[in-house]
Design a protein around this motif. Structure first.
Motif, short mmCIF file in Angstrom:
data_model
loop_
_atom_site.label_atom_id
_atom_site.label_comp_id
_atom_site.label_asym_id
_atom_site.label_seq_id
_atom_site.Cartn_x
_atom_site.Cartn_y
_atom_site.Cartn_z
N GLN A 55 -4.81 13.98 -25.85
CA GLN A 55 -5.38 13.41 -27.08
C GLN A 55 -4.58 12.18 -27.54
OE1 GLN A 55 -8.21 14.21 -28.37
NE2 GLN A 55 -8.57 16.42 -28.42
N ALA A 56 -3.25 12.26 -27.41
CA ALA A 56 -2.42 11.12 -27.80
C ALA A 56 -2.72 9.92 -26.90
CB ALA A 56 -0.95 11.50 -27.72
N ALA A 57 -2.88 10.19 -25.60
CA ALA A 57 -3.21 9.10 -24.67
C ALA A 57 -4.57 8.50 -25.03
CB ALA A 57 -3.21 9.63 -23.23
N LEU A 58 -5.53 9.36 -25.36
CA LEU A 58 -6.86 8.86 -25.72
C LEU A 58 -6.76 7.98 -26.97
CD1 LEU A 58 -9.91 8.65 -25.52
CD2 LEU A 58 -10.08 10.90 -26.66
N GLY A 59 -5.99 8.41 -27.96
CA GLY A 59 -5.82 7.59 -29.16
C GLY A 59 -5.27 6.21 -28.82
N ASN A 60 -4.31 6.17 -27.89
CA ASN A 60 -3.74 4.87 -27.50
C ASN A 60 -4.70 4.04 -26.65
OD1 ASN A 60 -1.27 4.82 -28.86
ND2 ASN A 60 -0.31 6.16 -27.35
N VAL A 119 -10.46 12.96 -29.73
CA VAL A 119 -10.28 12.17 -30.95
C VAL A 119 -11.19 10.95 -30.89
CG1 VAL A 119 -7.89 12.89 -31.38
CG2 VAL A 119 -8.34 10.87 -29.97
N ALA A 120 -11.77 10.62 -32.04
CA ALA A 120 -12.70 9.48 -32.10
C ALA A 120 -11.91 8.19 -32.31
CB ALA A 120 -13.68 9.69 -33.24
N ALA A 121 -12.55 7.09 -31.94
CA ALA A 121 -11.94 5.79 -32.20
C ALA A 121 -12.03 5.49 -33.69
CB ALA A 121 -12.67 4.71 -31.42
N ALA A 122 -11.03 4.83 -34.23
CA ALA A 122 -11.11 4.33 -35.59
C ALA A 122 -11.99 3.08 -35.59
CB ALA A 122 -9.71 4.00 -36.10
N PRO A 123 -12.62 2.77 -36.73
CA PRO A 123 -13.44 1.54 -36.78
C PRO A 123 -12.59 0.30 -36.52
CG PRO A 123 -13.60 2.80 -38.86
CD PRO A 123 -12.62 3.52 -37.99
N ALA A 124 -11.32 0.34 -36.93
CA ALA A 124 -10.42 -0.79 -36.69
C ALA A 124 -9.01 -0.24 -36.60
CB ALA A 124 -10.51 -1.81 -37.83
#
Lengths: 131, 139
Positions: free
Chosen positions: B9-14, B63-68
């Protein structure tokens, strides 16, 4: 065993860099000499980390105390040949670690994976070219 | 969650942040550097999708992408762009080093490949190497 193999590979690379840096046409090229000296220092840090005696952080210590003596390969006599040899040695060292990385405990695997990634980076740096 | 799924999940966030960041920085580059940034954008988008698949296959919610994403400094010049690209790859390298530690088998192999790729891209953006990519505590 895993750490012994990793250390032997680093010792071999240190020997190769020492030989390359000593070549007259490398010594005469200050930018190239600086680059090879910087990479050599990173291999010294790898060796220290593998030995586990780097608790105070990376130290560009000379690893001449290591007793591993890889089979001598014909020494290059010019910078171009030496660089090509270093690129291949870095790539071989990086790929040669894969089996040990997959088999090792998590902490050792992470250290060896970082070292392998560093060596692939060295090969890219020596090959040059844009990002 | 297991340590491996936390690391995934941390890798996906990055990767989400890298896709966003390369989109921002590519426009400040020209020529071969812009091509490299576009290549990185495509690569990271593909990895994001692979990670989403791996996480879903474990029964977790990716985890979803943030809009920005907050960019740590204004990206106004090519030098800013390469500095940001270096940071993105360094952060990804740290994620994949964690994943090497936490995972085993095929996931560890993938993490090793992607750690190596991040290290090589960072070298090209930075112009110098580091001894321990992905291990900032050893820097």
């Amino acid at each position: 065993m895993v750490r012994d193999r990793a250390l032997a590979a680093e010792t071999d690379l240190l020997t190769r860099y020492d030989a390359a840096i000593a070549l007259p046409d490398v010594a005469a090229d200050s930018a190239l000499k600086a680059r090879l000296t910087a990479i050599r220092a990173e291999h010294a840090s790898h060796a220290a980390a593998i030995k586990g005696d780097d608790k105070a952080g990376p130290t560009p210590a000379d690893s001449s105390s290591s007793s591993s003596s890889p089979s001598p390969s014909p020494s290059p006599t010019d910078a171009k040949t030496a660089l090509a040899g270093l690129v291949k040695a870095e790539q071989d060292a990086a790929s040669g670690r894969t089996a040990d990385i997959l088999a090792a405990d998590g902490g050792t695997a992470m250290l060896l994976a970082s070292i392998a990634a560093s060596e692939s980076g060295h090969a890219a740096l020596l090959l040059g070219g844009a990002a | 969650m297991t340590r491996a799924s936390t690391a995934l999940q941390a890798a996906l966030g990055n990767e989400h942040a890298a896709v966003y960041g390369y989109g921002v920085l590519a426009v400040r580059l020209a020529g071969a550097q812009r091509d490299a940034a576009r290549n990185a954008f495509d690569t990271h988008r593909a990895r994001r999708d692979i990670l989403i698949g791996l996480i879903e296959a474990q029964g977790d919610k990716p985890v979803a992408a943030a809009p920005a994403y907050a960019v740590p400094f204004p990206v106004a010049t090519a030098a800013d762009a390469t500095r940001l690209a270096t940071q993105l790859e360094e952060r990804l390298g740290a994620s994949y080093a964690d994943l090497v530690q936490a995972a085993s088998g095929d996931t560890r192999r993938t993490a090793l490949e992607w750690l190596t790729d991040a290290a090589v891209r960072a070298v090209r953006w930075r112009g110098t190497s580091v001894a321990f990519p992905g291990l900032p505590e050893r820097a």
